[in-house]
Structure formats: C-alpha cells, structure tokens
Write a protein that holds these residues in place. Structure first.
Motif: not given
Length: 489
Positions: A206-210, A215-221, A257-258, A287-292
């Motif tokens: 998933x990470x390699x494709x997206x 691009x920016x990813x958001x992760x829990x901390x 965030x993507x 949806x507002x960010x057009x993120x996956x």
C-alpha cells in the motif's frame, strides 16, 4: 575408515524430531566434506547409546538416509557413506579482502529504524510479556496437520504445484469474501482482494503504491514501529497525529495529507477503539482532503469481550479505504498470511507489484489455510483463544491493580496487551534490560513514537504467550523493579 562416534552430537536448541535431527547431522557431515564416501558409520546400537536415544530412532534415521542415497548398507558389516552421496565442490579458496566501500556503494538504506527487538530465545523466559507470539498450547495442531495433508493430496495437486503468477488461491479468496469480510460489514468482489505475506507485506504494498517523494502521509502517534520504517522508504513527508483515549482525532489530520494510516479497531499500541462518530468524521475529513485511508485491522478476531465495531471500510461509500487484514494473530505469526481489500484499480497495481517481487504466497499454504477456515477449525480456534485471553486478561487486571501499576491504554473489546505508563524519570529501555536478567520480558514504548522527543516511560505488556499462573508473579517483579531506587535500576 570408520567415523568416530564422538564426532556426532545433538545440538541443544535444534528443531525437529530426534530422527530428523540425526538425519540432518549426517547429511551436514557429508555436505561439508567431513564424512567421505566409503567411510563406515557407527552401528545403530553404539550411536544410540552415545546420543542417549533409542536404537529404533537411529535405525529409522539410517533407513531414511539410505533411501536418499546418503548411506548404503552392507550385509553383516553395517552402514557406510554411500558411493552416490553428494560430494562438496572442490573449489580452491579465493583470498578475500574487503575493498568495497559499502557506505558509498549502497544507493538506498533499509536497515535503519527503531523497531522493537526481543531475544530469539524469548520462549525460554519464565515471564514473556511480549506481544504477537502464539501460545502453542492453544493451537489446533491436529486439524492443521490434517488440512496440510489434504492440501498435499492429488485433488489439490494444482494448488501445490501451479504457478499462479499474479493470482491467488480461489478457495481462500472465496472464503474471505463470503465469510471473513462480511463479519466486518465489508462486501467485496474477487478483483478487490489480494492475498499477502502477512499484514506488514500488505502495508508495504500500500505504501509503495500510494506514496512517493512529494506526497504526505499521516500516521498515529504512537504507532506500529515497522510502519514508520516502511513509510520512510517511500521518501514521503510524514505527519504524526497524536492519539487520545478514543484513538485518532480526525480534525488533527493536517491539510495536504494524501494517505492516512490508522488502526481504528485496536489502536496500536494503546488499544483504543475509534468510536462510530469518529469513524464517520474521519471519512469526511479524508473526503475533504481527497485522501486515501489505509485501515490496519490486525486484531479484529481478538474481540472476545464484546462484538467488534464495524470496520471503517464497511462505512466507506467512496471506495477510498484500503483494508488490511491478517491471520497472524488468530492462527500463528509464522504463517505470514494476510490480505488487502480495496478498489479494483488499486488491487490491480498491488497485484502487479507483488508479482514483480514474489509472485504470490505459496499455494500450499494458501490451500491449507482455505481448508482450515472452510472446515470450521478456524472459528473453533478463535473461540478457544478468546476464552484463554479473556482469562489471562482478568488475571492481568487483578495483578496490575494489586501492584499499583499504571495502565495508559487497554483495548475495550479484547486484544492481547496492555499499554502501560511508568513513573516520570523511568527509561523503560533500561527497565527492560534490568527485568530481562530477572526472567521478565517487556516491550519498551519509545520506538512506537514518531516525534524525536518521544517519552521514555511507556511500555507494553502482552499476555498471549504467558500462562495465567505466571502472570501475577511476573507483574509483581515489574512492580519491584519500578520501586527500586534509580541508581539500582
């Protein structure tokens, strides 16, 4: 020339039956060149006495070695290394000098990253409060073995030997679509499902494709440490979103965030469950960010206290959620079998990427799992594990309460771990080293945090692989270690 019996010994810690270990011992001697063609083996009686095993065990091992042409027998003379036994290649040894500057030669690095480590011999510790390991006493060995034998049969010969190229076992995919995914409220078609080598392989795909640089990813901390390493390999920008008692706050996901990575059912490592209202809010934010959104539902089968909340994927009307599932927690981690569920265009790319690296997970493993699931053994196993973990959780809760340890987070639906907080000033990495000498294994919490000023006083206690009768004593030892003066810890 006879091979001295003293050259044979069974190494402590080797896996397998005694018969298999004797076979391996002889085969290794032949392949290494220590035993040569025509040399006489010790008699079965003498080798059995030397190794401290039964003579029939040695006889059976010799018989198997004879069948594979490592040994030959001569009437009234005994066993010899066969004239047809493999011979090691007689290559001259090449002088070696390390003249390559590997720091310069490597274009990319993958070994960096603070991933929690545990001793390889963790099972030998009396109090292993580690996460993600199976208790062999709970596993249904007999029926798994029968399913494996069935998968080796003539009827399933194609599943065993066929190269699926980029396809998967149709029986396993069908079971997932008709049985497993509907339990999470997910409806999917075959073209929307991909079998992976566990959840981590699914997250990598998933990470390699997206993601890519820019691009920016958001992760829990805090989050799953290996995920942070995987995302770092993509070159993307990374945003850490602090979780609270209810998991990921949707409004805290930053603009730009993507891709959003989340563990809504059992937040890793705190165990928090994302409420239904937050799930809907997270979908609206995406949806507002057009993120996956990548939903890692790694432990949903361990919801033994109450039914699990519907998966985030089940509420997704846009097709923007990529769902990651795994059998590692409910079957056994060494199985390395998981799955991705997503929109057909995404799965098509994931299938192509997987095929370029490993084709597909082994067909025999997929078919064995399909039999185990479809015959009902899996459901029985999950219920048995749930009962055992429920009992251990009660014992853990009582021990933690009695010793005054502080719980920072615990899964409301079940799970198999407690997220703990030590007093300020305690470095749980040092605490872990101290406890290890006392037979206790814990997981320090710092590697779970993304921010550089990660707190050092968190730790995780798993209870999937420690018997109930040892929990109270183990928790007591943790409390004693925390109570020692700092200079002694």
């Amino acid at each position: 020339m006879a091979i001295p019996v003293e050259t044979f010994f069974l190494r402590p810690g080797d896996q397998g039956t005694l018969q298999a270990r004797i076979q391996q011992m002889v085969a290794e001697g032949v392949l290494s060149g220590r035993f040569r063609r025509g040399e006489k083996m010790p008699s079965t009686r003498r080798l059995a006495a030397h190794l401290g095993v039964s003579r029939i065990t040695v006889s059976l091992a010799y018989t198997e070695l004879q069948a594979s042409d490592y040994l030959s027998s001569r009437d009234r003379s005994g066993y010899y290394i066969s004239e047809g036994a493999p011979e090691p290649p007689d290559f001259p040894e090449t002088p070696r000098a390390e003249r390559v500057d590997w720091q310069r030669a490597m274009g990319r690095r993958f070994a960096a990253g603070a991933v929690p480590e545990r001793p390889a011999d963790w099972a030998s510790y009396r109090y292993p409060f580690i996460y993600g390991q199976a208790d062999p006493k709970l596993f249904d060995h007999a029926n798994w073995r029968l399913c494996a034998v069935q998968a080796l049969g003539a009827r399933d010969f194609g599943a065993l030997t066929q190269d699926y190229y980029d396809r998967d076992d149709p029986q396993l995919v069908e079971f997932l679509i008709r049985q497993t995914l509907p339990r999470r409220g997910i409806q999917a078609r075959p073209e929307e499902v991909l079998i992976t080598l566990g959840a981590q392989n699914a997250l990598w795909l998933a990470s390699q494709i997206l993601l890519s640089p820019g691009r920016r990813a958001a992760v829990e901390d805090p989050c799953y440490p290996a995920l942070r390493v995987l995302l770092g390999q993509t070159g993307c920008a990374l945003s850490a979103v602090a979780v609270d008692a209810q998991g990921l706050p949707p409004e805290a996901v930053p603009d730009g965030t993507d891709v959003i990575f989340t563990t809504p059912s059992h937040q890793c490592p705190s165990g928090a469950t994302l409420p239904l209202a937050r799930r809907r809010a997270l979908l609206e934010r995406a949806r507002a960010l057009e993120a996956v959104i990548v939903e890692d539902d790694y432990e949903f089968e361990m919801a033994y206290l109450q039914p699990p909340t519907p998966a985030l994927k089940s509420l997704d009307g846009d097709g923007r959620v990529v769902y990651v599932g795994s059998f590692s927690k409910s079957l056994f981690p060494g199985l390395r079998l998981g799955y991705l569920v997503g929109a057909a265009p995404f799965i098509r790319e994931a299938r192509a990427l997987r095929a370029s690296v490993l084709r597909h997970p082994p067909g025999h493993i997929q078919r064995t799992a399909a039999h185990f699931l479809s015959l009902g053994h899996y459901d029985s196993l999950v219920r048995r594990i749930g009962r055992a973990l429920g009992e251990r959780r009660q014992v853990m809760e009582a021990a933690i309460r009695d010793t005054g340890l502080e719980v920072a987070g615990v899964a409301a639906h079940g799970g198999s771990s407690f997220w703990m907080r030590a007093p300020e000033g305690i470095d749980t990495a040092e605490l872990s080293s101290d406890l290890q000498r006392d037979g206790v294994l814990i997981e320090p919490g710092a590697p779970f945090f993304l921010r550089p000023d990660a707190p050092r006083n968190f730790y995780r206690l798993g209870y999937s692989s420690i018997p109930s009768e040892r929990i109270a004593e183990g928790v007591g030892r943790i409390a004693q270690a925390l109570a020692r003066p700092r200079s002694q810890s």
